[in-house]
Design a protein around this motif. Sequence first.
Motif, PDB file in Angstrom:
ATOM      1  N   LYS A 187      -7.159  -5.138   1.542  1.00 14.41           N
ATOM      2  CA  LYS A 187      -7.337  -3.913   0.779  1.00 14.41           C
ATOM      3  C   LYS A 187      -6.574  -2.759   1.416  1.00 14.41           C
ATOM      4  N   CYS A 201      -2.120   8.631  -2.131  1.00 13.26           N
ATOM      5  CA  CYS A 201      -3.098   9.172  -1.183  1.00 13.26           C
ATOM      6  C   CYS A 201      -2.785  10.665  -1.064  1.00 13.26           C
ATOM      7  N   GLY A 220      -7.577   8.837  -2.038  1.00 14.50           N
ATOM      8  CA  GLY A 220      -6.880   8.254  -3.182  1.00 14.50           C
ATOM      9  C   GLY A 220      -7.176   6.767  -3.270  1.00 14.50           C
ATOM     10  N   ASP A 221      -6.440   6.058  -4.138  1.00 15.58           N
ATOM     11  CA  ASP A 221      -6.695   4.621  -4.304  1.00 15.58           C
ATOM     12  C   ASP A 221      -6.041   3.786  -3.203  1.00 15.58           C
ATOM     13  N   CYS A 253      -6.817   4.752   2.288  1.00 13.84           N
ATOM     14  CA  CYS A 253      -6.103   5.957   2.717  1.00 13.84           C
ATOM     15  C   CYS A 253      -6.512   6.320   4.144  1.00 13.84           C
ATOM     16  N   CYS A 263       0.835  -1.211   0.000  1.00 15.90           N
ATOM     17  CA  CYS A 263       0.000   0.000   0.000  1.00 15.90           C
ATOM     18  C   CYS A 263       0.872   1.265   0.000  1.00 15.90           C
TER      19      CYS A 263
END
Length: 652
Positions: free
Chosen positions: A528, A543, A537-538, A531, A508
């Motif tokens: 998963k 982020c 963000g993704d 942020c 991440c």
Amino acid sequence: MGCSTRSKGRILLGILLLIFSEFVVGRFVVEKNSLRVTSPDSIKGIHDSAIGNFGIPQYGGSLAGTAVYPKENKKGCKSFDDFGISFKDKAGALPNFVLVDRGDCFFALKVWNAQNAGAAAVLVADNIDEPLITMNSPEEAGASAKYISNITIPSALIDKSFGENLKNAISSGDMVNVNLDWREAVPHPDDRVEYELWTNSNDECGVKCDMMIEFVKDFKGVAQVLEKGGYTKFTPHYITWYCPQAFTISRQCKSQCINQGRYCAPDPEQDFSSGYEGKDVVLENLRQLCVFRLANETEKPWLWWNYVNDFQIRCPMKEKKYNKECADSVISSLGNRTCLSSQIICLHVMFILFHFWCIPGLDLKKIEKCMGDSNADSDNPVLKEEQDAQVGKGSRGDVTILPTLMVNDRQYRGKLERGAVLKAICSGFEETTEPSVCLSGDVETNECLDNNGGCWQDKTSNFTACKDTFRGRVCECPIVNGVQFKGDGYNSCVASGPGRCKLGNGGCWHENRNGITFSACVDNEDGKCACPSGFKGDGVKSCGDIDECLEKKACQCPECSCKNTWGSYECTCGKDLLYIRDHDTCISKRATGEKFSWVAVWLILIALAMAAGGAYLVYRYRWRSYMDSEVRAIMAQYMPLDSQHEVPSHQK
């Protein structure tokens, strides 16, 4: 009455298959092994028997036993348990070879019933006078699919006259001892075994396709060890047929053939109106042949096993991935060029030579060139060679059964299973000359050392999905420090579950500024990335900081002034005011100071009271102890103690 389009298609398919059978017609060679009768003397001798094309023949070995002929269920078409018959051998006795008659049911069913009753092998006596034939397995569908793959004992067909002699000897009470010998079933002309596999890329043909897929996965490791050691030479082949000139413009031929009807394969679903077409299978067969040819040119022929195994896993028909795009992806994962460097240091002449070299990969452009134009009205050289090779030459018979394994030009008979096939290949070596893999089950391929085996790899942390096993290289997401990675093992593996953030932040986003670190990794099962508060963000690649003063409406009290910071915000109040973040409000610093002063006064008073109380307790305890000791001393001087006695007086 007219025929439907589907009916016409099936009729034409039948005609084409008939033509295919005529195309490969020729000499079908029956693979035999020796059957020696050692007693009684009346039938003693060596006889031929035809190896069954199912079960596991003992290639390279022999098996001795006693022949028995059941009084009931003589054809073996029913379970012997229904008749209370058991062929399990007693302790110290030879195993039982069950003799059954041909007829009324499949050969494989007879062997299955005898195996369940304890037989070590099965001899099937022919019921007509004819040359020996190969006992083939039926189409593996329905009930037959449940037992064909589970047959593990060898079987053989014997001619009618020899069968009658065996039955007569058994009926007269003689002990009939026989020996099945497979030691010469495979010739061994030199110190290298040559074998070939006739197969198909179609994965929707039922149990036989499933068996083929499983065999490739299980055997590829052994095949690579044998090939890399120079012990064997392997060649894959694919069966095709041609479409008659009169039908080349028909819809059926166009859907099943390439090169204007010259090379065809049956429709996978046998339905011309839906699903994949026969020409899709021909094109993939051709691609696999070209992969092998190119791998041979790069002196790495074993890459064929990797490609076919990975294609079966990653590009199945049922998932609608059986196409060129998926095939190219598999080839690319196996064919990246790997450049290595080495250095030679010579102390005598004091020089260092750096040498750079590359292991050539599989070039997609070369494979496309090898495949040629499938729409051309001309022969394809690769597929033309395959059609020519289908016809037997010399001692080798025609290829009529799919799949077919040839070992030193002899057709393998039996179950397509790793151990059985390895035994057949090893029997092609002269005794004492076989490689160590034939004597040990411990096989290592070390495929992960070359381009990481085409598997996923985290080069930063040196994590890899490649594993060397006795079955060859497999791509499986690893477990690192108790953290499970999840994914397909080829293109991606993502850390999942508790502790994943300790391994590269779980893949991440993370960033550090001015000693403050923020991360989008969350320790949970779904793996998963999210942020953190103050960012959006993704969560994987980026982020961005949120202007919380605008988007979150922070510092809303009238006296508050908001200033955005990285990942957070700051609120300030006017003069003599203090901001309380939890309540989003400002209070007077003077009120706060007065309140603090009173608290301090009370704390001091309480402390003084506690100190006075403590001093009083200490004083009282020590004073009382002192007074008690003084009283005791005075009383001891003027009052006799109970323990003291009067001094007696003496009179004269």
